[in-house]
Motif scaffolding. Sequence first.
Motif, short mmCIF file in Angstrom:
data_model
loop_
_atom_site.label_atom_id
_atom_site.label_comp_id
_atom_site.label_asym_id
_atom_site.label_seq_id
_atom_site.Cartn_x
_atom_site.Cartn_y
_atom_site.Cartn_z
N LEU A 199 5.84 3.49 5.75
CA LEU A 199 5.77 1.92 5.73
C LEU A 199 4.23 1.57 4.97
CD1 LEU A 199 7.65 0.80 8.71
CD2 LEU A 199 8.37 0.87 6.51
N ALA A 200 3.40 2.34 5.17
CA ALA A 200 1.85 1.70 4.77
C ALA A 200 1.74 2.17 3.53
CB ALA A 200 1.09 2.24 5.53
N HIS A 201 2.44 3.56 3.04
CA HIS A 201 2.27 3.84 1.48
C HIS A 201 3.26 2.76 0.90
CE1 HIS A 201 -0.20 7.34 1.88
NE2 HIS A 201 0.47 7.80 2.70
N GLU A 202 4.36 2.36 1.37
CA GLU A 202 5.35 1.49 0.56
C GLU A 202 4.40 0.42 0.32
OE1 GLU A 202 8.89 1.39 2.75
OE2 GLU A 202 9.45 3.62 2.23
N GLU A 203 3.92 -0.16 1.39
CA GLU A 203 3.04 -1.46 1.51
C GLU A 203 1.85 -1.55 0.20
OE1 GLU A 203 2.56 -5.47 1.80
OE2 GLU A 203 4.15 -4.36 2.56
#
Length: 107
Positions: free
Chosen positions: A70-74
């Motif tokens: 999720l952090a990479h997507e954000e």
Amino acid sequence: MGRRIAVMLIAVVLATGLAGCGAKEREELKLKVTSLEQKAASLEQQVATANSQLAEKTTAMESMEQSIKLAHEESAKCKSERDLLKAQISKKKSTATKKSSTTTKKK
């Protein structure tokens, strides 16, 4: 007859002695078996504990992997928005520069 009784007494003594040795060995074997059963139970408990800890850590790791995803997507989303904003700023600067150069020429 006395001889017969003496032979029987010797046989009884030998049989009792041999039976006693067998009983002693059986008792020692029973103690060893009991000891090994206790060790096996202890090891089984250790394996169960290790399996439980492994399951907990696997769950925690999967949760962390999801958080990282999720952090990479954000991060990718923010970078995309940043690039879009940079392009808009560059376009406005370019437009502002063209307007000021045409205004300067008119004077």
